[in-house]
Enzyme design. Structure first.
Site, PDB file in Angstrom:
ATOM      1  N   ASP A 117      50.317   6.380 -14.730  1.00 28.00           N
ATOM      2  CA  ASP A 117      51.628   7.216 -14.028  1.00 28.00           C
ATOM      3  C   ASP A 117      52.975   6.118 -13.469  1.00 28.00           C
ATOM      4  O   ASP A 117      52.978   5.336 -13.840  1.00 28.00           O
ATOM      5  CB  ASP A 117      50.776   7.503 -12.095  1.00 28.00           C
ATOM      6  CG  ASP A 117      50.461   6.725 -11.862  1.00 28.00           C
ATOM      7  OD1 ASP A 117      50.720   5.740 -11.425  1.00 28.00           O
ATOM      8  OD2 ASP A 117      50.105   7.196 -10.357  1.00 28.00           O
ATOM      9  N   VAL A 327      50.713  -4.657  -5.150  1.00 26.24           N
ATOM     10  CA  VAL A 327      50.015  -4.226  -4.805  1.00 26.24           C
ATOM     11  C   VAL A 327      49.608  -3.425  -6.455  1.00 26.24           C
ATOM     12  O   VAL A 327      48.643  -3.333  -7.799  1.00 26.24           O
ATOM     13  CB  VAL A 327      49.561  -2.896  -4.697  1.00 26.24           C
ATOM     14  CG1 VAL A 327      47.839  -2.713  -4.611  1.00 26.24           C
ATOM     15  CG2 VAL A 327      49.374  -3.951  -2.994  1.00 26.24           C
TER      16      VAL A 327
HETATM   17  C1  UD1 Z   1      44.671   4.039  -3.229  1.00 30.40           C
HETATM   18  C2  UD1 Z   1      45.632   5.581  -3.191  1.00 30.40           C
HETATM   19  C3  UD1 Z   1      47.096   4.701  -3.085  1.00 30.40           C
HETATM   20  C4  UD1 Z   1      47.480   3.474  -2.813  1.00 30.40           C
HETATM   21  C5  UD1 Z   1      46.270   2.584  -3.384  1.00 30.40           C
HETATM   22  C6  UD1 Z   1      46.565   0.779  -2.525  1.00 30.40           C
HETATM   23  C7  UD1 Z   1      44.726   7.723  -3.245  1.00 30.40           C
HETATM   24  C8  UD1 Z   1      44.500   8.548  -3.623  1.00 30.40           C
HETATM   25  N1  UD1 Z   1      45.523   6.090  -3.553  1.00 30.40           N
HETATM   26  O1  UD1 Z   1      44.955   4.278  -4.937  1.00 30.40           O
HETATM   27  O2  UD1 Z   1      48.254   5.640  -2.280  1.00 30.40           O
HETATM   28  O3  UD1 Z   1      48.345   2.719  -3.327  1.00 30.40           O
HETATM   29  O4  UD1 Z   1      45.108   3.094  -3.219  1.00 30.40           O
HETATM   30  O5  UD1 Z   1      46.651   1.297  -1.096  1.00 30.40           O
HETATM   31  O6  UD1 Z   1      43.709   7.283  -2.440  1.00 30.40           O
HETATM   32  N2  UD1 Z   1      42.594  -2.043 -10.402  1.00 30.40           N
HETATM   33  C9  UD1 Z   1      42.047  -2.234 -10.993  1.00 30.40           C
HETATM   34  N3  UD1 Z   1      41.358  -2.426 -12.036  1.00 30.40           N
HETATM   35  C10 UD1 Z   1      40.632  -1.134 -11.592  1.00 30.40           C
HETATM   36  C11 UD1 Z   1      41.246  -0.500  -9.825  1.00 30.40           C
HETATM   37  C12 UD1 Z   1      42.577  -1.242  -9.496  1.00 30.40           C
HETATM   38  O7  UD1 Z   1      43.293  -3.274 -12.276  1.00 30.40           O
HETATM   39  O8  UD1 Z   1      38.834  -0.919 -11.965  1.00 30.40           O
HETATM   40  C13 UD1 Z   1      44.418  -2.369  -9.364  1.00 30.40           C
HETATM   41  C14 UD1 Z   1      45.343  -1.496  -9.906  1.00 30.40           C
HETATM   42  O9  UD1 Z   1      46.258  -1.036 -10.696  1.00 30.40           O
HETATM   43  C15 UD1 Z   1      46.293  -1.787  -8.406  1.00 30.40           C
HETATM   44  C16 UD1 Z   1      45.397  -2.113  -7.645  1.00 30.40           C
HETATM   45  O10 UD1 Z   1      44.104  -2.461  -7.972  1.00 30.40           O
HETATM   46  O11 UD1 Z   1      46.807  -2.430  -9.604  1.00 30.40           O
HETATM   47  C17 UD1 Z   1      44.748  -1.195  -6.440  1.00 30.40           C
HETATM   48  O12 UD1 Z   1      44.495  -0.563  -6.848  1.00 30.40           O
HETATM   49  P1  UD1 Z   1      43.231   0.617  -6.043  1.00 30.40           P
HETATM   50  O13 UD1 Z   1      43.260   0.004  -4.458  1.00 30.40           O
HETATM   51  O14 UD1 Z   1      42.310   1.392  -6.669  1.00 30.40           O
HETATM   52  O15 UD1 Z   1      44.361   1.836  -5.705  1.00 30.40           O
HETATM   53  P2  UD1 Z   1      44.024   3.310  -6.460  1.00 30.40           P
HETATM   54  O16 UD1 Z   1      42.240   3.889  -5.554  1.00 30.40           O
HETATM   55  O17 UD1 Z   1      43.989   4.120  -7.162  1.00 30.40           O
END
Ligand code: UD1
Length: 416
Positions: A117, A327
């Site tokens: 997104d 992040v």
């Molecule tokens: C959740 C929140 C979002 C918030 C974010 C960080 C919800 C619905 N959304 O998103 O509003 O901005 O936490 O506080 O709760 N990543 C990887 N691999 C993975 C998972 C994540 O590389 O398997 C990376 C993501 O691309 C990003 C970072 O880790 O750069 C943080 O992501 P994550 O904490 O997982 O955020 P969300 O759960 O998607």
């Protein structure tokens, strides 16, 4: 879909608002209701678009879901369907949180990938490797993530990064696994603690919620529960920054101030007077805020979801601020819209340098995601003339009664 907001700058925000339940909690709690047969009741739910979208996802899996103002009742059948189809999940990414509960309940989950997104590519590798450690096999196949397991077994899992979504999916899969799971480098966000509290009230045995190490002793079965969703710290933070940007005086209720500690501390450094209460806070300032540096980090760091508000305040602060995004890779797209509003900003990798100016200049701008949209409205409040914010359906996904709340604080804003 084509609604826009007309925001007239110049008003000083004053008064009191109460926030409802957190978007980033309620959606995960709704998914956690899949873990127990019967009716789970959630209270303090926000009236935002993502809640009916999640209702649609759960109904597709066989649940019946009743939305009754701030109450949501989810009745989960004995047999769930393991497939969350593309139509249901494509509209919002949070739907991926059904992956853990479905794997636990059905031994199989197929969840269509919503894709990247506007804030970055957002892969699922940590969700997948966590489930694999618990004994599942996972793959990406035909645009969906597929997880399969005859039996889930407790394991020691260390996350590369404290991902909120991965922590949630691992937790909800591990609660009914055989044996004990230790999850290291877990996310510590208040929404994770809220989920753990609900899981424990369903009969799960989870310890260490809100810390980096969460221990989950698997149980055979969970039962439905009643649970109150925690207040939305990002909405509360949005009102706090709106108050500080406009030289206002705003009291925000319905939120534990410790969930917003660093964001409020930054406002103090900027010159605001911040008082905290058991369930709220007051932000007052009667002059232009001073420049402050921000860097987004997982909780308890400064939330990435408030980064547009940090850029907003820095754009009108006295002096130079550096804002660092740690992040999400593409979250600075918002800066292009701020440039259109006359902000003196330059992006260098994951930093943006802002030289604050007294006032922004109104124009037409476009929201690219929920928080960027809200950030643009705040910028419109400190611009001369009328700013048109397009694509406000993004804002509707995360902010209940956005226009009404702002108007009650004295802002001039209308939806057209
Ligand atoms: C959740 C929140 C979002 C918030 C974010 C960080 C919800 C619905 N959304 O998103 O509003 O901005 O936490 O506080 O709760 N990543 C990887 N691999 C993975 C998972 C994540 O590389 O398997 C990376 C993501 O691309 C990003 C970072 O880790 O750069 C943080 O992501 P994550 O904490 O997982 O955020 P969300 O759960 O998607």
């Amino acid at each position: 879909m084509n609604d826009r907001f007309l925001v007239t700058g110049g008003a000083r925000l004053q008064g009191a608002v109460k926030v409802s339940g957190a978007k980033n909690s309620v959606l995960k709690l709704m998914a956690a209701a899949l873990l127990a047969e019967g009716t789970t009741t959630l209270s303090n739910c926000p009236e935002i678009l993502d809640v009916p979208l999640m209702q649609h996802v759960l109904e597709g899996l066989g649940c019946s879901v009743e939305l009754d103002g701030e109450i949501v009742r989810i009745t989960t059948p004995a047999e769930l369907k393991p497939n969350a189809d593309f139509d249901a999940v494509r509209q919002f990414r949070a739907s991926v949180c059904v992956l853990g509960p479905l794997t636990a309940r059905c031994g199989r989950a197929v969840v269509a990938l919503p894709g990247g997104d506007a804030i970055g590519s957002r892969p699922l590798d940590m969700h997948q490797s966590g489930l694999e450690k618990l004994g599942a096999t996972t793959s990406i196949s035909h645009g969906a993530v597929v997880a399969e397991a005859d039996e889930l077994r407790g394991a020691h899992i260390s996350l590369d990064f404290p991902s909120v979504g991965a922590t949630e999916n691992i937790l909800t899969a591990a609660v009914m696994a055989k044996g004990t799971t230790v999850l290291d480098n877990a996310a510590r966000e208040p929404e994770i603690a809220d989920l753990c509290e609900m899981l424990n009230s369903m009969g799960a045995k989870v310890e260490g919620a809100g810390t980096s190490t969460i221990t989950i002793e698997g149980v055979e079965k969970l039962h439905p529960t009643e649970h109150q969703v925690i207040g939305d710290r990002i909405v509360a933070g949005t009102w706090a920054y709106a108050a500080a940007m406009t030289g206002g005086d705003v009291t925000v209720g319905g939120i534990a101030p410790r969930h917003l500690h660093l964001a409020l501390e930054k406002l103090k450094v900027a010159g605001a007077d911040v008082e905290t209460y058991a369930n709220g806070f007051r932000v007052r300032i009667d002059r232009r805020p001073d420049a402050v540096d921000y860097q987004t980090l997982p909780f308890p760091g400064f939330p990435t979801d408030l980064q547009p508000m940090a850029i907003g305040i820095a754009s009108v602060a006295n002096g130079m601020s550096v804002i660092t995004e740690n992040v999400f890779e593409s979250r600075f797209r918002f800066v292009d819209e701020m440039l259109r509003l006359g902000a003196n900003a330059s992006v260098d990798g994951h930093h943006v340098v802002l030289h604050g100016m007294k006032q922004l200049s109104s124009t037409e701008v476009w929201s690219s995601d929920i928080r960027a949209g809200a950030g643009l409205v705040l910028a419109g409040l400190v611009a001369d003339g009328v700013t048109t914010v397009h694509d406000v359906h993004h804002i509707d996904r995360g902010y209940p009664n956005f226009v009404e709340h702002l108007r009650s604080l004295g802002a001039e804003i209308q939806r057209v």
